[in-house]
Design an enzyme around this catalytic site. Structure first.
Site, PDB file in Angstrom:
ATOM      1  N   ARG A   7       0.790  -1.244   0.000  1.00  0.00           N
ATOM      2  CA  ARG A   7       0.000   0.000   0.000  1.00  0.00           C
ATOM      3  C   ARG A   7       0.817   1.286   0.000  1.00  0.00           C
ATOM      4  NH1 ARG A   7      -4.712   0.277   4.183  1.00  0.00           N
ATOM      5  NH2 ARG A   7      -3.060  -0.076   5.690  1.00  0.00           N
ATOM      6  N   ASP A   8       2.152   1.189  -0.024  1.00  0.00           N
ATOM      7  CA  ASP A   8       2.962   2.409  -0.027  1.00  0.00           C
ATOM      8  C   ASP A   8       4.224   2.218  -0.871  1.00  0.00           C
ATOM      9  OD1 ASP A   8       3.638   5.013   0.564  1.00  0.00           O
ATOM     10  OD2 ASP A   8       4.482   4.564   2.533  1.00  0.00           O
ATOM     11  N   VAL A   9       4.063   1.599  -2.036  1.00  0.00           N
ATOM     12  CA  VAL A   9       5.191   1.416  -2.946  1.00  0.00           C
ATOM     13  C   VAL A   9       5.502   2.770  -3.582  1.00  0.00           C
ATOM     14  CG1 VAL A   9       6.046   0.232  -4.999  1.00  0.00           C
ATOM     15  CG2 VAL A   9       4.517  -0.968  -3.405  1.00  0.00           C
TER      16      VAL A   9
END
Length: 201
Positions: free
Chosen positions: A43-45
């Site tokens: 969810r935070d690439v």
């Protein structure tokens, strides 16, 4: 990477493929108690969460906002997790977040590395939000003639607006990228890190 600076395609491919390998491992991780896939989504690439060392190995950092599918519904309503400029449309619309959301974010990272500019980031969050949901992505080959048709097709598939039109897995995306362009070797990436970050190192 500074704005306006493009990555060599081979360097970018090596780094992003290693990111995809790490994501694929997380996506397929199974629970020891049940043997079932936990479907962990990062969810935070984003570039800030990719560290490339002198050894030429890319590492994905900060799984702090990652959640297994069984717990995704517990995120507080209206609370976005991750960096807005790298979120998939379904993520900012508070729809179901899946591994395809991570694939989309990896596609943004690769698009930006190849083009040397931000894909969605605007001067304000509102501007960034509107750019993400408008469904328009310029093919990277228009901005960088060195991008092959095969590589461009893989990037654009990763950035499909609808999740089911993206790659089925991070591994599938890595295979497609590897087929499009030969990635740099670990030694070549390590030498690039040493040269680029010489003053800091």
């Amino acid at each position: 990477m500074e704005k306006g600076q493009r990555f060599d395609a081979q360097l970018a491919l090596h780094i992003v493929c290693e990111v995809l390998d790490a994501l694929d491992y997380a996506h397929r991780l199974t629970a020891a108690s049940t043997g079932k896939e936990m479907c962990i989504v990062h969810r935070d690439v984003s570039p800030q969460n990719v560290l490339v060392g002198e050894d030429g190995v890319a590492r994905v950092l900060d799984f702090g906002v990652a959640k297994a599918a069984s717990r995704l519904h517990q995120t507080r309503e209206g609370q976005l997790k991750g960096k807005l400029g790298y979120m998939a449309p379904e993520q900012i619309s508070e729809q179901e977040v899946t591994k395809q959301s991570d694939i989309y974010a990896a596609g943004i990272v690769l698009w930006e590395a190849l083009s040397g500019r931000f894909l969605f980031r605007g001067k304000t969050d509102g501007e960034t939000f509107s750019r993400i949901v408008r469904r328009g992505v310029e093919p990277p080959g228009r901005l960088n003639p060195a991008v092959s048709a095969e590589l461009e097709a893989a990037v654009m598939r990763a950035l499909a607006f609808q999740p089911d039109e993206r790659f089925a897995s991070a591994r599938d995306m890595a295979v497609a990228l590897d087929s499009a362009v030969r990635g740099a070797s670990v030694i070549e990436v390590g030498e690039w890190v040493q040269h680029t970050a010489e003053a800091t190192l």
